[in-house]
Design an enzyme around this catalytic site. Sequence first.
Site, PDB file in Angstrom:
ATOM      1  CB  CYS A   1      -2.516  -4.702   6.205  1.00 49.88           C
ATOM      2  SG  CYS A   1      -2.113  -3.119   6.913  1.00 49.88           S
TER       3      CYS A   1
ATOM      4  CD  GLU B   1      -1.355  -0.197   3.630  1.00 48.12           C
ATOM      5  OE1 GLU B   1      -1.840   0.860   4.027  1.00 48.12           O
ATOM      6  OE2 GLU B   1      -1.669  -1.311   4.067  1.00 48.12           O
TER       7      GLU B   1
ATOM      8  CG  HIS C   1      -2.662  -6.984  10.208  1.00 49.12           C
ATOM      9  ND1 HIS C   1      -1.465  -6.616   9.660  1.00 49.12           N
ATOM     10  CD2 HIS C   1      -3.344  -5.823  10.448  1.00 49.12           C
ATOM     11  CE1 HIS C   1      -1.425  -5.293   9.551  1.00 49.12           C
ATOM     12  NE2 HIS C   1      -2.557  -4.790  10.020  1.00 49.12           N
TER      13      HIS C   1
HETATM   14  P1  HMG Z   1      -4.643   6.304  21.142  1.00 46.18           P
HETATM   15  O1  HMG Z   1      -5.662   7.353  21.119  1.00 46.18           O
HETATM   16  O2  HMG Z   1      -3.233   6.738  21.219  1.00 46.18           O
HETATM   17  O3  HMG Z   1      -4.725   5.330  22.343  1.00 46.18           O
HETATM   18  O4  HMG Z   1      -4.879   5.448  19.824  1.00 46.18           O
HETATM   19  P2  HMG Z   1      -5.918   4.891  23.347  1.00 46.18           P
HETATM   20  O5  HMG Z   1      -6.367   6.041  24.139  1.00 46.18           O
HETATM   21  O6  HMG Z   1      -6.954   4.079  22.609  1.00 46.18           O
HETATM   22  O7  HMG Z   1      -5.054   3.929  24.264  1.00 46.18           O
HETATM   23  C1  HMG Z   1      -4.452   2.807  23.740  1.00 46.18           C
HETATM   24  C2  HMG Z   1      -4.394   1.769  24.854  1.00 46.18           C
HETATM   25  O8  HMG Z   1      -3.483   2.236  25.867  1.00 46.18           O
HETATM   26  C3  HMG Z   1      -5.722   1.540  25.548  1.00 46.18           C
HETATM   27  O9  HMG Z   1      -5.755   0.143  25.871  1.00 46.18           O
HETATM   28  C4  HMG Z   1      -5.598   2.367  26.826  1.00 46.18           C
HETATM   29  O10 HMG Z   1      -6.420   1.898  27.892  1.00 46.18           O
HETATM   30  C5  HMG Z   1      -4.145   2.166  27.149  1.00 46.18           C
HETATM   31  P3  HMG Z   1      -7.110  -0.706  25.543  1.00 46.18           P
HETATM   32  O11 HMG Z   1      -8.186  -0.086  26.330  1.00 46.18           O
HETATM   33  O12 HMG Z   1      -7.339  -0.576  24.063  1.00 46.18           O
HETATM   34  O13 HMG Z   1      -6.757  -2.107  25.929  1.00 46.18           O
HETATM   35  N1  HMG Z   1      -3.542   3.220  27.984  1.00 46.18           N
HETATM   36  C6  HMG Z   1      -2.617   2.977  28.907  1.00 46.18           C
HETATM   37  N2  HMG Z   1      -2.039   1.835  29.330  1.00 46.18           N
HETATM   38  C7  HMG Z   1      -1.091   1.939  30.312  1.00 46.18           C
HETATM   39  N3  HMG Z   1      -0.724   3.112  30.883  1.00 46.18           N
HETATM   40  C8  HMG Z   1      -1.286   4.275  30.479  1.00 46.18           C
HETATM   41  C9  HMG Z   1      -2.273   4.235  29.453  1.00 46.18           C
HETATM   42  N4  HMG Z   1      -3.018   5.183  28.840  1.00 46.18           N
HETATM   43  C10 HMG Z   1      -3.787   4.543  27.927  1.00 46.18           C
HETATM   44  N5  HMG Z   1      -0.893   5.439  31.041  1.00 46.18           N
HETATM   45  C11 HMG Z   1      -4.571   3.778  18.138  1.00 46.18           C
HETATM   46  C12 HMG Z   1      -4.375   4.132  19.616  1.00 46.18           C
HETATM   47  C13 HMG Z   1      -4.173   2.353  17.931  1.00 46.18           C
HETATM   48  C14 HMG Z   1      -6.049   3.981  17.774  1.00 46.18           C
HETATM   49  C15 HMG Z   1      -3.680   4.743  17.292  1.00 46.18           C
HETATM   50  O14 HMG Z   1      -2.323   4.475  17.562  1.00 46.18           O
HETATM   51  C16 HMG Z   1      -3.919   4.589  15.801  1.00 46.18           C
HETATM   52  O15 HMG Z   1      -4.791   5.247  15.236  1.00 46.18           O
HETATM   53  N6  HMG Z   1      -3.102   3.712  15.105  1.00 46.18           N
HETATM   54  C17 HMG Z   1      -3.278   3.468  13.665  1.00 46.18           C
HETATM   55  C18 HMG Z   1      -4.490   2.594  13.384  1.00 46.18           C
HETATM   56  C19 HMG Z   1      -4.305   1.150  13.752  1.00 46.18           C
HETATM   57  O16 HMG Z   1      -3.209   0.682  13.999  1.00 46.18           O
HETATM   58  N7  HMG Z   1      -5.413   0.393  13.767  1.00 46.18           N
HETATM   59  C20 HMG Z   1      -5.368  -1.013  14.063  1.00 46.18           C
HETATM   60  C21 HMG Z   1      -6.566  -1.787  13.472  1.00 46.18           C
HETATM   61  S1  HMG Z   1      -6.756  -1.481  11.724  1.00 46.18           S
HETATM   62  C22 HMG Z   1      -5.420  -2.321  11.022  1.00 46.18           C
HETATM   63  O17 HMG Z   1      -4.792  -3.120  11.637  1.00 46.18           O
HETATM   64  C23 HMG Z   1      -5.078  -1.971   9.603  1.00 46.18           C
HETATM   65  C24 HMG Z   1      -3.802  -1.177   9.424  1.00 46.18           C
HETATM   66  O18 HMG Z   1      -2.692  -2.013   9.672  1.00 46.18           O
HETATM   67  C25 HMG Z   1      -3.748  -0.562   8.029  1.00 46.18           C
HETATM   68  C26 HMG Z   1      -4.036  -1.399   6.826  1.00 46.18           C
HETATM   69  O19 HMG Z   1      -4.758  -2.383   6.809  1.00 46.18           O
HETATM   70  O20 HMG Z   1      -3.586  -0.969   5.786  1.00 46.18           O
HETATM   71  C27 HMG Z   1      -3.696  -0.007  10.392  1.00 46.18           C
END
Ligand code: HMG
Length: 401
Positions: free
Chosen positions: A114, A82, A241
């Site tokens: 992906c 991609e 993945h």
């Molecule tokens: P974010 O806003 O940084 O994080 O976004 P959050 O607020 O959702 O927190 C993440 C986790 O950290 C949560 O855990 C929190 O509780 C925890 P969960 O509730 O999910 O188990 N947390 C803490 N833990 C310990 N100590 C702390 C603390 N604070 C919070 N102090 C997000 C995270 C992944 C959404 C962001 O990084 C993002 O947008 N990433 C890109 C998208 C992505 O990776 N999506 C994955 C699914 S889609 C996919 O896999 C396809 C892809 O590979 C692309 C393709 O197919 O081409 C992306």
Amino acid sequence: MTPVGIDALAVYTPGYTLSLEDLAIARDVPPEKIRIGLGAHEMAVAPPWEDTVTLGASAVARLFAQGAVRPDEIGMLLVGTETAVDHARPVGIFLHELLGLPPACRTVELKHACYGATAGVMLATDWVRGAGARGRKALVVATDIARYDVGSSAEFTQGAGAAAVVVSTAPRLVDIEPATGVYARGVYDFWRPLDRREALVDGKFSLDCYLEALDGALADYRVAGGSDADLLARCAACLYHTPFPKMAAKAHARLVAHEAARLGRDATADDTYGRLVVPWLGAARKVGNTYTASLWFCLAQLLERAAGGLAGRDLALFSYGSGCCAEFFTGRVVAGAATLAAGIGLDAQLAARRRLTVAEYEAFARAPASQSPTDDGRAGAVRFGGVRDGRRVYERRAVSS
Ligand code: HMG
């Protein structure tokens, strides 16, 4: 049915890593949010003299250097990416030229976020069985650089790497079972408009889409005639993945819930995550999201570290591509796979990387895409030499094994 599967596998990841703890401190984010909340420790960083052509070429060069396959055995080259370098000229034709593949070699680029390389592997399984293959093998290359805006929450889920997967009717690593489950649905969870280098994402929604796609693919796996046996007892590993390791934990919890509902047992008593998933997440923790290559990095880690002990054992694999399309399938580790898998060299590549400062990473991230980059000698088999007369130029280097 003729057996079919993965005959050889190589991976390549750039020689630079960024500590996500350093990045968290620089962005004023609690480091434990990344280390525990996402389960991610480091990310691979591609320097300006590497792109998806050089990453893919370096993975294939490692495959050839292992002696795992010869160029003249390949009759089809499918590249899943991609992070294409041109709207019309496919990454595959650069690889075809750089790696000396034969003229009678169908060469195509596949795109579905992906999922593209898994689509390639599945198309290849049908092709190698057919008369058109004339006994030749298919080479599928997964190559990507995950880039989001500097300073965004997604910045912690970047990475870079490529995998070269050979598919044949006499697989030496993993037999792929015929029943696979597919799911597709139009969702806007992650996308990259044609004029952007960095992806856009509806982060939290993308997690829901991933899990919904796993539901759909598992349901279709049953329709396709997948074995009724308990997946968690039958499989020695579940590979997902892995955009960040916590996503694999969420996916596994979902699979556990499915099996519990299907087999009428209590999901809360399940303790398989530490045994079936965690041991194969090490590379993802250190490389980050490699998009199309992510699932294949998990498989490379498993085969390099444990193929001997897992001979004859089944694996569950799940591939997700945003947008979305997903596939759930199973495979069986072939007896004797350990000999070939010992040459994958993933751990050695990870150990040899140089740690960047946040400032160095930002300089790489902001470098213009088409400049003529000067390298510091740390590159794979091929380096990007810049754009001359509107054409991308690549230079071969001595092959690193
Ligand atoms: P974010 O806003 O940084 O994080 O976004 P959050 O607020 O959702 O927190 C993440 C986790 O950290 C949560 O855990 C929190 O509780 C925890 P969960 O509730 O999910 O188990 N947390 C803490 N833990 C310990 N100590 C702390 C603390 N604070 C919070 N102090 C997000 C995270 C992944 C959404 C962001 O990084 C993002 O947008 N990433 C890109 C998208 C992505 O990776 N999506 C994955 C699914 S889609 C996919 O896999 C396809 C892809 O590979 C692309 C393709 O197919 O081409 C992306």
